[in-house]
Write an enzyme that holds these catalytic residues in place. Structure first.
Site, mmCIF file in Angstrom:
data_model
loop_
_atom_site.group_PDB
_atom_site.id
_atom_site.type_symbol
_atom_site.label_atom_id
_atom_site.label_comp_id
_atom_site.label_asym_id
_atom_site.label_seq_id
_atom_site.Cartn_x
_atom_site.Cartn_y
_atom_site.Cartn_z
ATOM 1 N N ARG A 119 30.431 74.275 52.050
ATOM 2 C CA ARG A 119 29.689 75.544 51.994
ATOM 3 C C ARG A 119 28.458 75.394 51.103
ATOM 4 N NH1 ARG A 119 31.157 80.024 54.527
ATOM 5 N NH2 ARG A 119 33.339 80.435 55.004
ATOM 6 N N GLY A 163 43.617 63.286 48.077
ATOM 7 C CA GLY A 163 45.034 63.078 47.770
ATOM 8 C C GLY A 163 45.766 64.312 47.314
ATOM 9 N N ASP A 198 42.831 57.172 57.069
ATOM 10 C CA ASP A 198 43.198 56.156 56.078
ATOM 11 C C ASP A 198 44.452 55.426 56.535
ATOM 12 O OD1 ASP A 198 41.175 56.956 54.420
ATOM 13 O OD2 ASP A 198 42.451 57.654 52.780
ATOM 14 N N LYS A 245 36.794 50.780 51.312
ATOM 15 C CA LYS A 245 36.203 51.381 50.117
ATOM 16 C C LYS A 245 35.847 50.347 49.057
ATOM 17 C CE LYS A 245 38.826 55.743 50.355
ATOM 18 N NZ LYS A 245 37.834 56.737 50.769
ATOM 19 N N GLY A 288 41.299 66.508 51.201
ATOM 20 C CA GLY A 288 42.221 67.638 51.187
ATOM 21 C C GLY A 288 42.693 68.116 52.543
ATOM 22 N N GLY A 314 42.873 61.424 54.728
ATOM 23 C CA GLY A 314 43.401 60.370 53.862
ATOM 24 C C GLY A 314 44.897 60.369 53.885
ATOM 25 N N SER A 315 45.472 61.047 52.900
ATOM 26 C CA SER A 315 46.921 61.036 52.752
ATOM 27 C C SER A 315 47.598 61.943 53.774
ATOM 28 C CB SER A 315 47.277 61.507 51.344
ATOM 29 O OG SER A 315 46.342 60.995 50.417
#
Lengths: 196, 293
Positions: B164, B152, B23, B80, B213, B234-235
């Site tokens: 999983r 995030g 990102d 997005k 995550g 992402g973050s």
């Protein structure tokens, strides 16, 4: 059995392995430079050429890849792999591995929305080969010893120079193994020559 | 000559395998990502942790940002659109974005229907938590999947749960007696023909990345080990103390996910990762993964 490596740093690796095995050779994913020594031929797959190049540098692959080429072993680059093999790249001062005498332009058909598939004829290898072009490069200029194998809309999209085979498209995304069969034959011939 | 075929759209995602998609919110970050070896960048107005902090309605990024990022790098650029927002998706397609993420990170525009993604030339990636969601998205035309995780948060637990779950359900379908497949389709809310295809292939017919995550190189390697084809971060990169170092380390850990000595080495002295949020402290309305149907 012939052993053909697929440079396994990033990209469509397992599809090439399936194609190699369907063509009667053993496919090996290459993650470490020292694995190259045992290989009779090498495929550099489609993926992101900039990302693959970073990882080639990071793990000291460059010297071994150049040696592989200098030893006369066959190498086959598809899409990003063609970019990595080329001696000249449009808009770049230095090539990557720089062993095949062609000048290649990256993303030369446009962005993803311009990506396409088309049936092409590959000279002496396959007619109506279903070729998938994804943000594909093309060969702008081919050196004098380069045999042009296929064109699409006047652009060179497949070529061979001795031990090197390169194409703009992704044979690994279809189950048409004719081009892979051809490469496996190249590897077989090179190997028998070395032992002669 | 045909554009926008399944082979061309799914094939694009195949080329991203084993890579990291990052990102970014501007040209400078995009260049750092490309330099680190990212296979693509996701152009956003804010990264998910900032979207959480800002609150309110999260929408498609300002086209200027997307354009800036497209101009800055030669790797593919994704962006997005809100779930079900036909016009945001069409705008991004018209701009020449290489992949659209119909994403739960943004506030949904439609609480009942996702986009009919078969209608577009540009390929789509969508989030999933289980095989039912995955199959519905593929049925609508998604050419790539990713776990939803919990974006995030810098907390890998939800992404682990989702990959999983999807993989266990794929294994179940593959092993199942054909007589049982229609009932499984009913229970999952999945198209029968797609489950049949999965059963025959022995896997999903599209690439499935991990997302939501990932904050450290070890997180990225964990997701690869659990069967992800690649990783979205992402973050985790640009909210860490040292983005360029984190970016490079996450790329390496993704490539060599089973080389633990190497992961130990590249994880040394990276600085502080994204701080992270414990999932149970999130209010239900702040759980992005529950968006999508």
């Amino acid at each position: 059995m012939l052993k053909i490596g697929v440079l396994g740093l990033q990209g469509a690796v397992r599809e090439h392995i399936w194609a190699i095995e369907a063509s009667g050779a053993e496919g090996v994913i290459i993650k470490r430079p020292e694995q190259l020594e045992e290989m009779d031929g090498l495929i550099i797959p489609g993926g992101e050429s900039t990302a693959i190049r970073r990882l080639i540098d990071k793990y000291g692959f460059m010297k071994e890849l150049k040696k592989f080429a200098a030893d006369g072993k066959p190498m086959f680059g598809t899409c990003a792999g063609l970019i990595l093999l080329a001696k000249n790249l449009v808009g770049y001062e230095a090539p990557h591995i720089g062993v095949m005498d062609v000048k290649v332009e990256r993303n030369s058909f446009g962005r993803q929305r311009e990506s396409f598939e088309a049936d092409i004829d590959i000279a002496g290898i396959a007619n109506e080969f279903s070729a998938v072009f994804i943000r594909a490069p093309h060969i702008v200029e081919a050196g004098e010893n380069v045999e042009v194998l296929a064109k699409h809309n006047g652009r060179i999209v497949a070529a061979r120079e001795g031990q090197f085979l390169g194409c703009s498209f992704h044979p690994e995304l279809t189950d048409d193994y004719r081009l892979m069969n051809y490469f496996v034959k190249m590897v077989e011939e090179a190997k028998s020559k070395n032992f002669a | 000559m045909k554009t926008g075929t399944d082979r061309v759209k799914r094939g694009m995602a195949e080329m991203q395998k084993g890579g990291v998609i990052m990102d970014v919110v501007n040209a400078e970050q995009a260049k750092i990502a490309e330099e680190a070896g990212a296979v693509a960048v996701m152009a956003l107005e804010r990264v998910p942790s900032d979207i959480r902090a800002a609150g309110g309605v999260a929408r498609m990024a300002d086209p200027r940002i997307v354009e800036e990022v497209m101009g800055a790098v030669t790797i593919p650029v994704m962006a997005k659109a809100r779930i079900g927002h036909i016009v945001e998706a069409r705008v991004l397609e018209a701009m020449g974005v290489d992949y659209i993420d119909e994403s739960e990170v943004l506030t949904p525009a439609d609480e009942e229907f996702h986009l009919n993604k078969r209608d577009y030339t540009v390929p789509f990636v969508c989030g999933c938590r289980d095989l039912g969601e995955a199959a519905r998205r593929i049925g609508e035309g998604a050419s790539m999947l990713r776990t939803k995780g919990e974006p995030g948060t810098g907390n890998i637990v939800e992404a682990v749960r989702h990959i999983r779950k999807v993989n266990a359900q794929v294994r179940k379908v593959v092993a199942m007696d054909l007589d049982e497949l229609m009932t499984e389709a009913k229970l999952l809310g999945a198209p029968y023909e797609l489950l049949l295809e999965i059963k025959q292939l022995g896997r999903l017919p599209v690439v499935n990345f991990a997302a939501g995550g990932v904050a450290t190189p070890a997180d990225a390697a964990l997701m690869m080990q659990l069967g992800a084809d690649g990783v979205f971060v992402g973050s985790g990169i640009f909210k860490s103390e040292n983005p360029a170092k984190f970016a490079k380390a996450i790329v390496e850990a993704t490539t060599h996910y089973q080389d633990y000595e190497l992961i130990a080495n590249i994880s040394k002295n990276l600085g502080t990762p994204l701080k992270g949020i414990e999932i149970s402290t999130l209010n239900p309305e702040n759980r992005m993964q529950d968006r999508g149907w």
